[in-house]
Design a protein around this motif. Structure first.
Motif, PDB file in Angstrom:
ATOM      1  N   LEU A   1      -3.873   4.114  -2.054  1.00 60.01           N
ATOM      2  CA  LEU A   1      -3.202   3.178  -1.144  1.00 60.01           C
ATOM      3  C   LEU A   1      -2.502   3.955  -0.033  1.00 60.01           C
ATOM      4  O   LEU A   1      -1.582   4.734  -0.290  1.00 60.01           O
ATOM      5  N   GLN A   2      -2.930   3.728   1.195  1.00 63.85           N
ATOM      6  CA  GLN A   2      -2.472   4.567   2.308  1.00 63.85           C
ATOM      7  C   GLN A   2      -1.509   3.845   3.262  1.00 63.85           C
ATOM      8  O   GLN A   2      -1.664   2.679   3.573  1.00 63.85           O
ATOM      9  N   HIS A   3      -0.550   4.617   3.737  1.00 64.07           N
ATOM     10  CA  HIS A   3       0.453   4.181   4.709  1.00 64.07           C
ATOM     11  C   HIS A   3      -0.131   4.128   6.120  1.00 64.07           C
ATOM     12  O   HIS A   3      -1.292   4.508   6.343  1.00 64.07           O
ATOM     13  N   GLY A   4       0.697   3.731   7.072  1.00 59.56           N
ATOM     14  CA  GLY A   4       0.281   3.637   8.462  1.00 59.56           C
ATOM     15  C   GLY A   4       0.645   4.861   9.295  1.00 59.56           C
ATOM     16  O   GLY A   4       1.283   5.801   8.803  1.00 59.56           O
ATOM     17  N   GLY A   5       0.265   4.852  10.549  1.00 59.85           N
ATOM     18  CA  GLY A   5       0.594   5.946  11.460  1.00 59.85           C
ATOM     19  C   GLY A   5       2.106   6.085  11.612  1.00 59.85           C
ATOM     20  O   GLY A   5       2.819   5.085  11.682  1.00 59.85           O
TER      21      GLY A   5
ATOM     22  N   THR B   1       5.904   7.964   1.178  1.00 54.83           N
ATOM     23  CA  THR B   1       7.002   7.193   0.579  1.00 54.83           C
ATOM     24  C   THR B   1       6.951   5.712   0.969  1.00 54.83           C
ATOM     25  O   THR B   1       7.599   4.883   0.337  1.00 54.83           O
ATOM     26  N   GLY B   2       6.204   5.378   2.044  1.00 56.09           N
ATOM     27  CA  GLY B   2       6.267   4.030   2.609  1.00 56.09           C
ATOM     28  C   GLY B   2       5.924   2.915   1.632  1.00 56.09           C
ATOM     29  O   GLY B   2       6.637   1.929   1.521  1.00 56.09           O
ATOM     30  N   TRP B   3       4.836   3.072   0.896  1.00 56.30           N
ATOM     31  CA  TRP B   3       4.363   1.967   0.060  1.00 56.30           C
ATOM     32  C   TRP B   3       5.291   1.647  -1.108  1.00 56.30           C
ATOM     33  O   TRP B   3       5.486   0.499  -1.464  1.00 56.30           O
ATOM     34  N   TRP B   4       5.895   2.693  -1.730  1.00 57.37           N
ATOM     35  CA  TRP B   4       6.760   2.355  -2.874  1.00 57.37           C
ATOM     36  C   TRP B   4       8.176   2.058  -2.415  1.00 57.37           C
ATOM     37  O   TRP B   4       8.905   1.355  -3.093  1.00 57.37           O
TER      38      TRP B   4
END
Lengths: 392, 392
Positions: free
Chosen positions: B179-183, B188-191
């Motif tokens: 599961l990948q974050h954005g630019g 840390t973004g997703w959790w």
């Protein structure tokens, strides 16, 4: 000889003052190792000075606030403010910027929880930094664990370090260290600025420590309202400190919730001889109070900058004498020089620890060279303490 | 009828303008749920306005900078500045304060990584916030995993969510979602702001999703130097975007290091039909490019605000058609209204997804109501996507 040393000290101080006054600083600044990705400032030089920089075109006054001193920054023609502090001790320090009276985090640094806020931190490279360096060795995991606390009727979280080989053998069980942060800090302190995971990874990789689990929970949330809130700001209430009962809330949480939760969710060796407790500052005081009151629960005790255990403390505590395999006490050398009030007026903690040893206890005293009531003292304390754990 | 709607819209807009001009705001502000412990500001009211406050006695001008708009704060006689924004969409937003030209984090908020910096974030309570609420259900762990990347010759870290029952049965194996974050975001973004752990905890507790592992790594570090660095600040280079090869570095890291490391350190079901990839914005583009190029590696594909997969894309890709059990595409409704350039000019992603479905693919399209290119869109996307995973 004494005269010579005094002369040298005076000469050194005079030299430092001259340097500060003439503003001559060594121009070998490099970005701090705990800057945000790609940020050039703050920087640190070989003297341990911190150089901060921030764009604030309309500001009248910008300061770097570190180590209890505020240093003025100077504005250039583009509205960018730059300036540096005096030399800081090696290791980690909290700091902030002041922009026209607003105390704010530095947008260039990573953020850490301490002094009761998330804010900026900086690393002054230490000569012994290798022991907490990120190396190509097997690494343990830091796990965020969310659990329901019956004692507090709330959902809490803690962080658990599992050593690198934890997931290799589903039969293997491990001893546990309960490791507490200081006042104004939280359950992130030990693995973030404390670098506990890296310290223990490196020790285990070198065969200097047995693999063990570390549990880092929050010792503040569970406290009753501290009596000193009734005292004027910045002053302690009269009487002995910490006041009696200060840590009862955390003790109930630790014994009633945290330890049973850890023992049922991790492959622990769930007996007294495989359970340790340690902490820094307030966490050391909690360790002292909780292990003295529950000598059948813990066999290894670490008090970092948080007081001592005296022969008097255990005179009527045969279970403590019987069960506890190690009492480890440490301070930064600058704390000892300054007679840190945390260990009481007129008490020499090294002497008290020596006296404890004379009663037959396995007592260790460690002094961190040239550090104060700061994280470098506590990193080094853990580094000294961990190899002594779970040996008996 | 059309005239009536126009009239209503004009009336509503006029009302909003009047409110903004007269400064009448609903006085039901409460501290944001992502404030630092004990901090009273920032606050949010039932209109979704954000009220910020900061002490800055010597400042001339203080602003709240949120959603691309700067709102002036007003100083009281104690030097404390206070002021509020216009109504914001429900969900999470990055923001900052401006003190005499210095852009700084708000000392009252927690900090999140986005827009290529650690900075302030705020939650506007959403009507559907229950699906990511912290509840008394079994919780998975979020694990920080440190590993050596041969592809990059460096030590990297990722975060791994293991479901609540992961440590109960040492024989059980789990499917995995990458599961990948954005630019401008990181691992840390997703959790953290994405609340992926809570979303999946709640879905599993309700029996709506199968337990699975989530791997959240950094898709930025492993990228080659982005070509748009050569374009003027804020402008994209000419030609199709993302440029070809943009994601090759991350693809090599994912396939060469991350997946093998996860499969050898976690109890995964290490086959194609138990492996999913999804991401938001840049992470969605990476998902699209990597799954199309490696159709024998992934069976479930989630693209949140990051483009579409068209019948054209898979016309000469029989392996993708054969292996991929789900293509899930989502956007916030405001992105669709505004024709977000991330999915190309003149393309209607819902129609394209419908066309893909006509070719026989299991394609789903989801629109998040009244949200833009923001985390609430992606939280809802994960909530819709997770129950569809690993069903075949």
């Amino acid at each position: 000889m004494k005269r010579n040393i005094t002369f040298l000290l005076v000469a050194a101080l005079a030299g430092q003052l001259c340097m500060a006054q003439s503003g001559k600083v060594v121009e070998d600044f490099k970005p701090s190792s705990v800057n945000q990705d790609g940020k050039a400032y703050p920087q640190v030089n070989s003297e341990g000075r911190v150089r901060a920089q921030i764009s604030a075109p309309e500001a009248k006054k910008v300061q770097l606030d570190i180590g209890g001193v505020k240093y003025d920054l100077v504005k250039d023609d583009k509205g960018v403010w730059t300036g540096e502090s005096g030399p800081q001790d090696e290791g980690f320090h909290y700091y902030q910027l002041n922009v026209d009276g607003a105390s704010v985090p530095d947008p260039g640094s990573l953020y850490f929880y301490g002094a009761s806020r998330w804010g900026s931190g900086i690393e002054i490279p230490a000569k012994d930094q290798d022991f907490y360096a990120l190396k190509k060795v097997p690494h343990g995991q830091i796990r965020e664990v969310t659990y329901f606390s019956r004692v507090n009727s709330t959902i809490r979280r803690c962080f658990v370090y599992t050593p690198a080989d934890y997931d290799k053998d589903p039969e293997k069980r491990y001893p546990v260290l309960y490791l507490q942060h200081g006042g104004g800090e939280n359950e992130t302190g030990w693995w973030s600025q404390g670098k506990a995971g890296l310290i223990v990874d490196n020790l285990i990789a070198e065969g200097k420590a047995k693999p063990f689990i570390i549990v880092m929970d929050n010792g503040t949330w569970a406290m009753p309202a501290p009596p000193r809130n009734n005292a004027p700001q910045g002053e302690r209430p009269a009487g002995p400190w910490p006041p009696k009962g200060w840590f009862e809330g955390f003790q109930r949480t630790l014994l009633g919730d945290i330890i049973p939760m850890i023992d049922s969710n991790f492959r622990t060796l769930a007996d007294t001889k495989n359970r340790a407790m340690a902490g820094l500052s307030m966490g050391g005081m909690q360790t002292r109070e909780i292990t003295l009151a529950n000598p059948n629960k813990f066999s290894y005790v670490g008090i970092f900058s948080g007081g001592v255990i005296s022969p008097e403390d255990i005179k009527t505590n045969p279970v403590f004498k019987e069960n506890v395999k190690l009492v480890f006490v440490s301070f930064g050398s600058r704390e000892l020089e300054n007679r840190n009030p945390n260990f009481g007026k007129g008490i020499d903690p090294k002497n008290v620890t020596e006296e404890l040893k004379q009663t037959g206890m396995n007592a260790h005293f460690y002094t961190s060279p040239l550090t104060a009531h700061e994280w470098q003292t506590w990193r080094r304390s853990l580094y000294q303490f961990a190899p002594l754990l779970f040996k008996k």
